[in-house]
Design a protein around this motif. Structure first.
Motif, PDB file in Angstrom:
ATOM      1  N   ALA A 308       0.829  -1.211   0.000  1.00 29.75           N
ATOM      2  CA  ALA A 308       0.000   0.000   0.000  1.00 29.75           C
ATOM      3  C   ALA A 308       0.862   1.258   0.000  1.00 29.75           C
ATOM      4  O   ALA A 308       0.399   2.338  -0.407  1.00 29.75           O
ATOM      5  CB  ALA A 308      -0.930   0.000   1.209  1.00 29.75           C
ATOM      6  N   GLU A 309       2.111   1.147   0.466  1.00 23.97           N
ATOM      7  CA  GLU A 309       3.041   2.275   0.469  1.00 23.97           C
ATOM      8  C   GLU A 309       3.896   2.298  -0.798  1.00 23.97           C
ATOM      9  O   GLU A 309       4.878   3.029  -0.880  1.00 23.97           O
ATOM     10  CB  GLU A 309       3.950   2.198   1.694  1.00 23.97           C
ATOM     11  CG  GLU A 309       3.235   2.353   3.021  1.00 23.97           C
ATOM     12  CD  GLU A 309       2.857   3.802   3.316  1.00 23.97           C
ATOM     13  OE1 GLU A 309       3.559   4.703   2.821  1.00 23.97           O
ATOM     14  OE2 GLU A 309       1.861   4.020   4.018  1.00 23.97           O
ATOM     15  N   ASP A 310       3.515   1.467  -1.785  1.00 23.61           N
ATOM     16  CA  ASP A 310       4.212   1.408  -3.085  1.00 23.61           C
ATOM     17  C   ASP A 310       5.631   0.874  -2.978  1.00 23.61           C
ATOM     18  O   ASP A 310       6.510   1.219  -3.789  1.00 23.61           O
ATOM     19  CB  ASP A 310       4.234   2.794  -3.762  1.00 23.61           C
ATOM     20  CG  ASP A 310       2.853   3.256  -4.174  1.00 23.61           C
ATOM     21  OD1 ASP A 310       2.032   2.407  -4.556  1.00 23.61           O
ATOM     22  OD2 ASP A 310       2.590   4.465  -4.091  1.00 23.61           O
ATOM     23  N   TRP A 311       5.878   0.002  -2.016  1.00 23.06           N
ATOM     24  CA  TRP A 311       7.189  -0.638  -1.940  1.00 23.06           C
ATOM     25  C   TRP A 311       7.308  -1.692  -3.054  1.00 23.06           C
ATOM     26  O   TRP A 311       6.393  -2.500  -3.236  1.00 23.06           O
ATOM     27  CB  TRP A 311       7.372  -1.326  -0.594  1.00 23.06           C
ATOM     28  CG  TRP A 311       7.664  -0.404   0.558  1.00 23.06           C
ATOM     29  CD1 TRP A 311       7.203   0.860   0.742  1.00 23.06           C
ATOM     30  CD2 TRP A 311       8.480  -0.712   1.690  1.00 23.06           C
ATOM     31  NE1 TRP A 311       7.672   1.377   1.916  1.00 23.06           N
ATOM     32  CE2 TRP A 311       8.465   0.434   2.533  1.00 23.06           C
ATOM     33  CE3 TRP A 311       9.213  -1.828   2.088  1.00 23.06           C
ATOM     34  CZ2 TRP A 311       9.161   0.472   3.735  1.00 23.06           C
ATOM     35  CZ3 TRP A 311       9.902  -1.784   3.292  1.00 23.06           C
ATOM     36  CH2 TRP A 311       9.885  -0.633   4.094  1.00 23.06           C
ATOM     37  N   PRO A 312       8.415  -1.737  -3.773  1.00 22.93           N
ATOM     38  CA  PRO A 312       8.620  -2.806  -4.764  1.00 22.93           C
ATOM     39  C   PRO A 312       8.954  -4.128  -4.070  1.00 22.93           C
ATOM     40  O   PRO A 312       9.366  -4.146  -2.900  1.00 22.93           O
ATOM     41  CB  PRO A 312       9.807  -2.297  -5.582  1.00 22.93           C
ATOM     42  CG  PRO A 312      10.554  -1.386  -4.671  1.00 22.93           C
ATOM     43  CD  PRO A 312       9.516  -0.749  -3.791  1.00 22.93           C
ATOM     44  N   ASP A 313       8.772  -5.220  -4.794  1.00 22.61           N
ATOM     45  CA  ASP A 313       8.986  -6.540  -4.207  1.00 22.61           C
ATOM     46  C   ASP A 313      10.390  -6.700  -3.639  1.00 22.61           C
ATOM     47  O   ASP A 313      10.577  -7.315  -2.575  1.00 22.61           O
ATOM     48  CB  ASP A 313       8.733  -7.632  -5.246  1.00 22.61           C
ATOM     49  CG  ASP A 313       7.251  -7.793  -5.577  1.00 22.61           C
ATOM     50  OD1 ASP A 313       6.449  -6.990  -5.048  1.00 22.61           O
ATOM     51  OD2 ASP A 313       6.900  -8.692  -6.351  1.00 22.61           O
ATOM     52  N   ARG A 314      11.392  -6.161  -4.332  1.00 24.19           N
ATOM     53  CA  ARG A 314      12.759  -6.328  -3.858  1.00 24.19           C
ATOM     54  C   ARG A 314      12.966  -5.656  -2.496  1.00 24.19           C
ATOM     55  O   ARG A 314      13.610  -6.207  -1.605  1.00 24.19           O
ATOM     56  CB  ARG A 314      13.738  -5.772  -4.896  1.00 24.19           C
ATOM     57  CG  ARG A 314      15.204  -6.039  -4.562  1.00 24.19           C
ATOM     58  CD  ARG A 314      16.100  -5.622  -5.708  1.00 24.19           C
ATOM     59  NE  ARG A 314      15.820  -6.400  -6.897  1.00 24.19           N
ATOM     60  CZ  ARG A 314      16.295  -7.624  -7.121  1.00 24.19           C
ATOM     61  NH1 ARG A 314      17.065  -8.210  -6.220  1.00 24.19           N
ATOM     62  NH2 ARG A 314      16.002  -8.255  -8.227  1.00 24.19           N
ATOM     63  N   ARG A 315      12.403  -4.450  -2.331  1.00 23.27           N
ATOM     64  CA  ARG A 315      12.541  -3.746  -1.053  1.00 23.27           C
ATOM     65  C   ARG A 315      11.788  -4.482   0.049  1.00 23.27           C
ATOM     66  O   ARG A 315      12.256  -4.572   1.189  1.00 23.27           O
ATOM     67  CB  ARG A 315      12.024  -2.313  -1.184  1.00 23.27           C
ATOM     68  CG  ARG A 315      12.227  -1.464   0.069  1.00 23.27           C
ATOM     69  CD  ARG A 315      11.660  -0.067  -0.105  1.00 23.27           C
ATOM     70  NE  ARG A 315      11.796   0.720   1.109  1.00 23.27           N
ATOM     71  CZ  ARG A 315      11.237   1.917   1.293  1.00 23.27           C
ATOM     72  NH1 ARG A 315      10.497   2.462   0.327  1.00 23.27           N
ATOM     73  NH2 ARG A 315      11.404   2.563   2.432  1.00 23.27           N
ATOM     74  N   ILE A 316      10.611  -5.026  -0.301  1.00 21.13           N
ATOM     75  CA  ILE A 316       9.839  -5.797   0.677  1.00 21.13           C
ATOM     76  C   ILE A 316      10.623  -7.031   1.090  1.00 21.13           C
ATOM     77  O   ILE A 316      10.693  -7.381   2.287  1.00 21.13           O
ATOM     78  CB  ILE A 316       8.470  -6.193   0.097  1.00 21.13           C
ATOM     79  CG1 ILE A 316       7.608  -4.949  -0.140  1.00 21.13           C
ATOM     80  CG2 ILE A 316       7.744  -7.155   1.035  1.00 21.13           C
ATOM     81  CD1 ILE A 316       6.297  -5.239  -0.853  1.00 21.13           C
ATOM     82  N   ALA A 317      11.250  -7.682   0.110  1.00 17.83           N
ATOM     83  CA  ALA A 317      12.028  -8.891   0.406  1.00 17.83           C
ATOM     84  C   ALA A 317      13.169  -8.578   1.359  1.00 17.83           C
ATOM     85  O   ALA A 317      13.444  -9.338   2.304  1.00 17.83           O
ATOM     86  CB  ALA A 317      12.563  -9.486  -0.890  1.00 17.83           C
ATOM     87  N   THR A 318      13.838  -7.448   1.161  1.00 14.34           N
ATOM     88  CA  THR A 318      14.940  -7.058   2.039  1.00 14.34           C
ATOM     89  C   THR A 318      14.428  -6.787   3.450  1.00 14.34           C
ATOM     90  O   THR A 318      15.027  -7.220   4.440  1.00 14.34           O
ATOM     91  CB  THR A 318      15.636  -5.802   1.489  1.00 14.34           C
ATOM     92  OG1 THR A 318      16.142  -6.086   0.184  1.00 14.34           O
ATOM     93  CG2 THR A 318      16.773  -5.366   2.401  1.00 14.34           C
ATOM     94  N   ALA A 319      13.299  -6.071   3.557  1.00 14.61           N
ATOM     95  CA  ALA A 319      12.751  -5.723   4.869  1.00 14.61           C
ATOM     96  C   ALA A 319      12.295  -6.961   5.625  1.00 14.61           C
ATOM     97  O   ALA A 319      12.448  -7.046   6.853  1.00 14.61           O
ATOM     98  CB  ALA A 319      11.595  -4.747   4.706  1.00 14.61           C
ATOM     99  N   LEU A 320      11.742  -7.945   4.894  1.00 12.20           N
ATOM    100  CA  LEU A 320      11.200  -9.133   5.539  1.00 12.20           C
ATOM    101  C   LEU A 320      12.176 -10.312   5.530  1.00 12.20           C
ATOM    102  O   LEU A 320      11.818 -11.415   5.945  1.00 12.20           O
ATOM    103  CB  LEU A 320       9.889  -9.541   4.863  1.00 12.20           C
ATOM    104  CG  LEU A 320       8.761  -8.504   4.921  1.00 12.20           C
ATOM    105  CD1 LEU A 320       7.509  -9.029   4.240  1.00 12.20           C
ATOM    106  CD2 LEU A 320       8.454  -8.116   6.367  1.00 12.20           C
ATOM    107  N   ARG A 321      13.403 -10.083   5.009  1.00  9.27           N
ATOM    108  CA  ARG A 321      14.447 -11.098   4.979  1.00  9.27           C
ATOM    109  C   ARG A 321      13.989 -12.351   4.233  1.00  9.27           C
ATOM    110  O   ARG A 321      14.087 -13.480   4.736  1.00  9.27           O
ATOM    111  CB  ARG A 321      14.894 -11.447   6.402  1.00  9.27           C
ATOM    112  CG  ARG A 321      15.489 -10.256   7.146  1.00  9.27           C
ATOM    113  CD  ARG A 321      15.897 -10.624   8.545  1.00  9.27           C
ATOM    114  NE  ARG A 321      16.438  -9.469   9.257  1.00  9.27           N
ATOM    115  CZ  ARG A 321      16.867  -9.487  10.519  1.00  9.27           C
ATOM    116  NH1 ARG A 321      16.808 -10.629  11.206  1.00  9.27           N
ATOM    117  NH2 ARG A 321      17.340  -8.405  11.087  1.00  9.27           N
TER     118      ARG A 321
END
Length: 366
Positions: A308-321
């Motif tokens: 919902a905050e327009d995070w791309p999948d790669r950034r989400i993957a980094t944040a969620l390990r």
């Protein structure tokens, strides 16, 4: 039995006998009962605070023949009041009434510290110590005035009611006493927190709630419990403050109860913009059971919050390990559970239903 001060009771016996007691009700006492009844009716009537304030002038005018009236609510963060109602005062004086100089004179008389009504002749300080009279009131033709602090039933100082008259013959001692006794009911009718509690009532199953100030500090709401998630500085209030600063007027999301990621307990947070008569109160924030989560886990709700905050999948993957591929697979599962044709529609649906955990919650609430 203690006699009502306005009801002189005479009897031919020296003991209480309902059959032999003659009750003589004075004209003022009858008017007092009528006024008290009307004030109670107005206080219970569903209407805006400003409309209630205007409606209250009619019964008050029957016991105090005033020519001008002013009601101000305490302004948070500075020494002054925010005008709620004005009747009969010129603009220049209205500006003066809302300022710090008037607040200092109110402090001097003690009206904002103790209940009861005062007028010039009963004031604990001389008129010479109240420059409003020389500067504004006497030149405008006023000869007497009445002021009473408005204290809510739980003891909060809410604001002040001022009545100004062109005669020194009023208010009478009886009228002063009656206005003082009516002041708590008037305060309850004009309490912005009460109207915000009514607003919170539209949130089904709300179990806790607060009003949020413009500094995004919580205030307790009548009839609703508090909660650690709604304490000053708590994660949900931080999120609401940020989003409302960006122009949101309605917000709903899920908030984890525990810090352990394996803890699946969630609450629904709902924030509604406040239509308050003062600029100090900006929102109502409530907690309620999570409701239907459409089979989504806490982890998936967190992913939806990042999407919902327009995070791309790669950034989400980094944040969620995790890996971008793992994120893509989980988004596909989320999309199916929300019966959405695309991930974009799934995100829109999740936002509409409040089915996401927003990023930015402090670790203690994630």
């Amino acid at each position: 039995m203690t006699n009502h001060p306005d009801w002189p009771i005479t009897t031919g016996h020296n003991f209480w006998n309902p059959q032999s007691v003659e009750v003589k009700v004075t004209k003022f006492a009858r008017a007092s009962l009528d006024v008290a009844s009307e004030v109670a009716r107005i206080a219970a009537t569903p209407m805006s605070i400003r409309d209630r304030a205007a409606a209250l002038l009619c019964p008050l005018s029957r016991i105090v023949p005033f020519q001008a009236a002013w009601i101000g609510l305490l302004a948070m963060g500075h020494l002054g009041h925010t005008e709620l109602l004005n009747h009969g005062h010129e603009q220049r004086f209205r500006h003066y009434l809302a300022g710090s100089e008037t607040f200092e004179q109110i402090e001097l008389t003690g009206v904002n510290r103790s209940p009861g009504a005062l007028c010039l002749r009963t004031s604990p300080v001389p008129e010479s110590a109240l420059p409003a009279w020389d500067l504004h009131l006497r030149p405008a033709g006023f000869k007497e005035g009445l002021g009473t602090g408005l204290f809510t039933p739980d003891g909060r100082y809410l604001g002040i009611l001022l009545l100004h008259l062109d005669t020194a013959d009023h208010p009478t001692d009886e009228a002063l006493d009656l206005v003082g006794r009516l002041a708590p009911r008037i305060a309850a009718a004009l309490d912005p927190l009460r109207s915000l509690a009514d607003l919170a009532g539209i949130v089904r199953d709300a179990t806790a709630g607060v009003a949020l100030t413009r500094e995004f500090e919580p205030l307790p709401l009548p009839g609703l419990a508090g909660h650690p998630l709604l304490a000053s500085g708590a994660g949900p209030l931080t999120v609401v403050g940020r989003r409302f600063t960006d122009g949101e007027t309605h917000l709903s999301f899920r908030c984890p109860v525990g810090a352990d990621p394996a803890d699946q307990r969630l609450l629904r947070v709902t924030a509604l913009a406040a239509a308050s008569p003062t600029p100090d109160l900006v929102a109502v924030v409530t907690l309620s059971p999570p409701g239907d989560q459409h089979g989504l886990s806490r982890h998936e709700l967190e992913i939806l919050g990042l999407l919902a905050e327009d995070w791309p999948d790669r950034r989400i993957a980094t944040a969620l390990r995790t890996s971008p591929a793992g994120v893509a697979d989980r988004v596909a599962l989320i999309t199916a559970r929300l019966a959405a044709p695309t991930r974009e529609v799934a995100i829109l649906r999740a936002c509409r239903l409040g089915l996401y955990v927003p990023p930015g919650l402090p670790a203690a609430h994630r």
